[in-house]
Design a protein around this motif. Structure first.
Motif, PDB file in Angstrom:
ATOM      1  N   PRO A  30       0.795  -1.235   0.000  1.00 53.61           N
ATOM      2  CA  PRO A  30       0.000   0.000   0.000  1.00 53.61           C
ATOM      3  C   PRO A  30       0.827   1.285   0.000  1.00 53.61           C
ATOM      4  O   PRO A  30       0.457   2.270  -0.641  1.00 53.61           O
ATOM      5  CB  PRO A  30      -0.840  -0.114   1.282  1.00 53.61           C
ATOM      6  CG  PRO A  30      -0.928  -1.570   1.558  1.00 53.61           C
ATOM      7  CD  PRO A  30       0.389  -2.139   1.115  1.00 53.61           C
ATOM      8  N   HIS A  31       1.938   1.293   0.723  1.00 51.84           N
ATOM      9  CA  HIS A  31       2.716   2.521   0.872  1.00 51.84           C
ATOM     10  C   HIS A  31       4.207   2.244   0.712  1.00 51.84           C
ATOM     11  O   HIS A  31       4.712   1.239   1.183  1.00 51.84           O
ATOM     12  CB  HIS A  31       2.474   3.160   2.247  1.00 51.84           C
ATOM     13  CG  HIS A  31       1.038   3.410   2.556  1.00 51.84           C
ATOM     14  ND1 HIS A  31       0.296   2.581   3.374  1.00 51.84           N
ATOM     15  CD2 HIS A  31       0.196   4.384   2.141  1.00 51.84           C
ATOM     16  CE1 HIS A  31      -0.937   3.039   3.455  1.00 51.84           C
ATOM     17  NE2 HIS A  31      -1.041   4.118   2.713  1.00 51.84           N
ATOM     18  N   GLY A  32       4.898   3.178   0.050  1.00 53.07           N
ATOM     19  CA  GLY A  32       6.339   3.075  -0.082  1.00 53.07           C
ATOM     20  C   GLY A  32       7.053   3.649   1.132  1.00 53.07           C
ATOM     21  O   GLY A  32       6.428   4.111   2.090  1.00 53.07           O
ATOM     22  N   LYS A  33       8.374   3.592   1.121  1.00 47.47           N
ATOM     23  CA  LYS A  33       9.169   4.173   2.196  1.00 47.47           C
ATOM     24  C   LYS A  33       8.894   5.690   2.263  1.00 47.47           C
ATOM     25  O   LYS A  33       8.663   6.301   1.221  1.00 47.47           O
ATOM     26  CB  LYS A  33      10.660   3.924   1.941  1.00 47.47           C
ATOM     27  CG  LYS A  33      11.015   2.443   1.790  1.00 47.47           C
ATOM     28  CD  LYS A  33      12.441   2.276   1.271  1.00 47.47           C
ATOM     29  CE  LYS A  33      12.723   0.839   0.889  1.00 47.47           C
ATOM     30  NZ  LYS A  33      14.071   0.664   0.301  1.00 47.47           N
ATOM     31  N   PRO A  34       8.847   6.284   3.431  1.00 45.65           N
ATOM     32  CA  PRO A  34       9.340   5.815   4.732  1.00 45.65           C
ATOM     33  C   PRO A  34       8.371   4.944   5.528  1.00 45.65           C
ATOM     34  O   PRO A  34       8.668   4.629   6.683  1.00 45.65           O
ATOM     35  CB  PRO A  34       9.622   7.120   5.473  1.00 45.65           C
ATOM     36  CG  PRO A  34       8.598   8.064   4.939  1.00 45.65           C
ATOM     37  CD  PRO A  34       8.468   7.708   3.484  1.00 45.65           C
ATOM     38  N   GLU A  35       7.238   4.581   4.951  1.00 42.42           N
ATOM     39  CA  GLU A  35       6.374   3.612   5.628  1.00 42.42           C
ATOM     40  C   GLU A  35       7.063   2.248   5.605  1.00 42.42           C
ATOM     41  O   GLU A  35       7.840   1.946   4.692  1.00 42.42           O
ATOM     42  CB  GLU A  35       5.004   3.540   4.950  1.00 42.42           C
ATOM     43  CG  GLU A  35       4.227   4.850   4.989  1.00 42.42           C
ATOM     44  CD  GLU A  35       3.985   5.333   6.400  1.00 42.42           C
ATOM     45  OE1 GLU A  35       3.642   4.502   7.266  1.00 42.42           O
ATOM     46  OE2 GLU A  35       4.142   6.543   6.642  1.00 42.42           O
ATOM     47  N   PRO A  36       6.790   1.368   6.553  1.00 40.72           N
ATOM     48  CA  PRO A  36       7.528   0.108   6.679  1.00 40.72           C
ATOM     49  C   PRO A  36       7.014  -1.037   5.805  1.00 40.72           C
ATOM     50  O   PRO A  36       7.534  -2.147   5.889  1.00 40.72           O
ATOM     51  CB  PRO A  36       7.339  -0.239   8.157  1.00 40.72           C
ATOM     52  CG  PRO A  36       5.987   0.308   8.478  1.00 40.72           C
ATOM     53  CD  PRO A  36       5.879   1.594   7.701  1.00 40.72           C
ATOM     54  N   ASP A  37       6.028  -0.770   4.945  1.00 41.15           N
ATOM     55  CA  ASP A  37       5.313  -1.846   4.253  1.00 41.15           C
ATOM     56  C   ASP A  37       6.208  -2.821   3.498  1.00 41.15           C
ATOM     57  O   ASP A  37       6.026  -4.038   3.587  1.00 41.15           O
ATOM     58  CB  ASP A  37       4.284  -1.252   3.276  1.00 41.15           C
ATOM     59  CG  ASP A  37       3.253  -0.372   3.958  1.00 41.15           C
ATOM     60  OD1 ASP A  37       3.582   0.237   5.004  1.00 41.15           O
ATOM     61  OD2 ASP A  37       2.127  -0.264   3.453  1.00 41.15           O
ATOM     62  N   VAL A  38       7.182  -2.295   2.713  1.00 41.21           N
ATOM     63  CA  VAL A  38       8.005  -3.212   1.904  1.00 41.21           C
ATOM     64  C   VAL A  38       8.857  -4.120   2.777  1.00 41.21           C
ATOM     65  O   VAL A  38       9.057  -5.295   2.453  1.00 41.21           O
ATOM     66  CB  VAL A  38       8.909  -2.460   0.890  1.00 41.21           C
ATOM     67  CG1 VAL A  38       8.103  -1.910  -0.261  1.00 41.21           C
ATOM     68  CG2 VAL A  38       9.737  -1.381   1.555  1.00 41.21           C
ATOM     69  N   PHE A  39       9.341  -3.596   3.895  1.00 37.83           N
ATOM     70  CA  PHE A  39      10.174  -4.408   4.777  1.00 37.83           C
ATOM     71  C   PHE A  39       9.341  -5.449   5.520  1.00 37.83           C
ATOM     72  O   PHE A  39       9.768  -6.599   5.679  1.00 37.83           O
ATOM     73  CB  PHE A  39      10.931  -3.521   5.759  1.00 37.83           C
ATOM     74  CG  PHE A  39      11.967  -2.639   5.114  1.00 37.83           C
ATOM     75  CD1 PHE A  39      12.734  -3.104   4.056  1.00 37.83           C
ATOM     76  CD2 PHE A  39      12.184  -1.349   5.554  1.00 37.83           C
ATOM     77  CE1 PHE A  39      13.695  -2.305   3.448  1.00 37.83           C
ATOM     78  CE2 PHE A  39      13.141  -0.542   4.966  1.00 37.83           C
ATOM     79  CZ  PHE A  39      13.891  -1.017   3.907  1.00 37.83           C
ATOM     80  N   LEU A  40       8.175  -5.068   5.961  1.00 41.39           N
ATOM     81  CA  LEU A  40       7.308  -6.029   6.641  1.00 41.39           C
ATOM     82  C   LEU A  40       6.845  -7.128   5.698  1.00 41.39           C
ATOM     83  O   LEU A  40       6.762  -8.296   6.091  1.00 41.39           O
ATOM     84  CB  LEU A  40       6.107  -5.298   7.248  1.00 41.39           C
ATOM     85  CG  LEU A  40       6.437  -4.366   8.414  1.00 41.39           C
ATOM     86  CD1 LEU A  40       5.204  -3.574   8.821  1.00 41.39           C
ATOM     87  CD2 LEU A  40       6.993  -5.146   9.606  1.00 41.39           C
ATOM     88  N   GLU A  41       6.579  -6.761   4.444  1.00 43.97           N
ATOM     89  CA  GLU A  41       6.179  -7.776   3.472  1.00 43.97           C
ATOM     90  C   GLU A  41       7.338  -8.717   3.157  1.00 43.97           C
ATOM     91  O   GLU A  41       7.151  -9.926   2.995  1.00 43.97           O
ATOM     92  CB  GLU A  41       5.676  -7.115   2.192  1.00 43.97           C
ATOM     93  CG  GLU A  41       5.234  -8.071   1.095  1.00 43.97           C
ATOM     94  CD  GLU A  41       4.071  -8.973   1.476  1.00 43.97           C
ATOM     95  OE1 GLU A  41       3.843  -9.965   0.752  1.00 43.97           O
ATOM     96  OE2 GLU A  41       3.393  -8.711   2.495  1.00 43.97           O
ATOM     97  N   ALA A  42       8.550  -8.179   3.079  1.00 45.41           N
ATOM     98  CA  ALA A  42       9.723  -9.025   2.858  1.00 45.41           C
ATOM     99  C   ALA A  42       9.889 -10.020   3.999  1.00 45.41           C
ATOM    100  O   ALA A  42      10.147 -11.210   3.774  1.00 45.41           O
ATOM    101  CB  ALA A  42      10.973  -8.160   2.718  1.00 45.41           C
ATOM    102  N   ALA A  43       9.738  -9.555   5.236  1.00 44.09           N
ATOM    103  CA  ALA A  43       9.843 -10.451   6.391  1.00 44.09           C
ATOM    104  C   ALA A  43       8.765 -11.523   6.345  1.00 44.09           C
ATOM    105  O   ALA A  43       9.037 -12.703   6.624  1.00 44.09           O
ATOM    106  CB  ALA A  43       9.733  -9.640   7.688  1.00 44.09           C
ATOM    107  N   ARG A  44       7.549 -11.129   5.999  1.00 40.46           N
ATOM    108  CA  ARG A  44       6.454 -12.100   5.924  1.00 40.46           C
ATOM    109  C   ARG A  44       6.764 -13.194   4.900  1.00 40.46           C
ATOM    110  O   ARG A  44       6.592 -14.385   5.168  1.00 40.46           O
ATOM    111  CB  ARG A  44       5.155 -11.392   5.545  1.00 40.46           C
ATOM    112  CG  ARG A  44       3.909 -12.288   5.606  1.00 40.46           C
ATOM    113  CD  ARG A  44       2.698 -11.620   5.009  1.00 40.46           C
ATOM    114  NE  ARG A  44       2.806 -11.472   3.569  1.00 40.46           N
ATOM    115  CZ  ARG A  44       2.573 -12.455   2.697  1.00 40.46           C
ATOM    116  NH1 ARG A  44       2.238 -13.679   3.122  1.00 40.46           N
ATOM    117  NH2 ARG A  44       2.687 -12.234   1.392  1.00 40.46           N
ATOM    118  N   ARG A  45       7.257 -12.793   3.730  1.00 42.75           N
ATOM    119  CA  ARG A  45       7.548 -13.774   2.678  1.00 42.75           C
ATOM    120  C   ARG A  45       8.744 -14.658   3.035  1.00 42.75           C
ATOM    121  O   ARG A  45       8.814 -15.807   2.594  1.00 42.75           O
ATOM    122  CB  ARG A  45       7.791 -13.063   1.347  1.00 42.75           C
ATOM    123  CG  ARG A  45       6.565 -12.349   0.795  1.00 42.75           C
ATOM    124  CD  ARG A  45       6.845 -11.765  -0.571  1.00 42.75           C
ATOM    125  NE  ARG A  45       5.786 -10.852  -0.987  1.00 42.75           N
ATOM    126  CZ  ARG A  45       5.778 -10.202  -2.153  1.00 42.75           C
ATOM    127  NH1 ARG A  45       6.784 -10.360  -3.006  1.00 42.75           N
ATOM    128  NH2 ARG A  45       4.786  -9.390  -2.456  1.00 42.75           N
TER     129      ARG A  45
END
Length: 227
Positions: A138-153
């Motif tokens: 949903p949101h790019g950096k500086p929101e944490p979305d990409v990092f949290l999704e990477a951890a989930r995967r």
């Protein structure tokens, strides 16, 4: 389980010159001149969509955002496939972590096509289990979305992940995700940015001072781990 999530542009590879040129070309196609390297550096660490949204408003460009994105991606892919440099110490770090079985991901504000093209062209593709583009969250950096999704995967607890980043928005995103961070400022003048003060390991001189061995020891949480 320790896992490492790498930013791509400006961290693993020196792709910023290609992104600058791609942006300059697409803006020139809509009559915008004067977009220089200094202005480009204001957007380092910001996703391509967010960058073009800001520039579209700044320059009063009437074209749809999706049209601008497609144009920039087209120019960037052409440039990236021709030449993209991997930072040598970063390659060493990736190779050592991979050899030790540490799971790794790339989480980037770039498009999925751009991530795949750069990794394929530089021979890095086989090292990463997971790729996450800002297009997929949903949101790019500086929101944490990409990092949290990477951890989930990766199947990793965010608290056990280490992010490697070059820009303040990425360091801020890592902190928001509850992850430790190794910061290697692409623009050394940003080394005193508040977001970098939140990182666990900072190389204030950027890539010229980055050492794979120090980052590896930090990832594993013990001095002398590099051996």
């Amino acid at each position: 389980m320790t896992a490492v999530v790498f930013d791509l542009d400006g961290t693993l590879v020196d792709s910023e010159p290609n992104y600058y040129e791609a942006g300059r070309r697409v803006l020139a196609a809509y009559g915008v001149t004067g977009f220089d390297w200094e202005r480009h550096t204001d957007f380092i660490g910001i996703g391509t969509r967010e960058m073009l949204q800001a520039l579209k408003a700044e320059y009063g460009i009437d074209a749809p955002l999706e049209e601008l994105l497609a144009g920039k991606n087209r120019h960037y892919l052409e440039l990236a496939r021709a030449a993209t440099e991997v930072f040598p110490e970063m390659r060493l770090l990736v190779e050592r972590l991979h050899a030790d079985g540490v799971p790794m991901a790339v989480a980037s504000g770039s498009s999925r096509a751009a991530i795949e093209a750069v990794l394929a062209g530089t021979g890095l593709s086989g090292y990463f289990r997971v790729l996450v583009s800002a297009e997929e969250v949903p949101h790019g950096k500086p929101e944490p979305d990409v990092f949290l999704e990477a951890a989930r995967r990766l199947g990793a607890d965010p608290a056990e992940c280490v992010v490697v980043e070059d820009a303040p928005p990425g360091a801020e995103a890592a902190h928001a995700a509850g992850m430790r961070c190794v910061a290697v400022p692409y623009v050394p003048a940003t080394a005193d940015a508040p977001a970098f003060r939140l990182t666990g390991l900072l190389f204030p001189g950027g890539q010229s001072t980055f050492r794979a061995s120090e980052a590896y020891d930090f990832v594993l949480g013990r001095a002398g781990a590099w051996g």
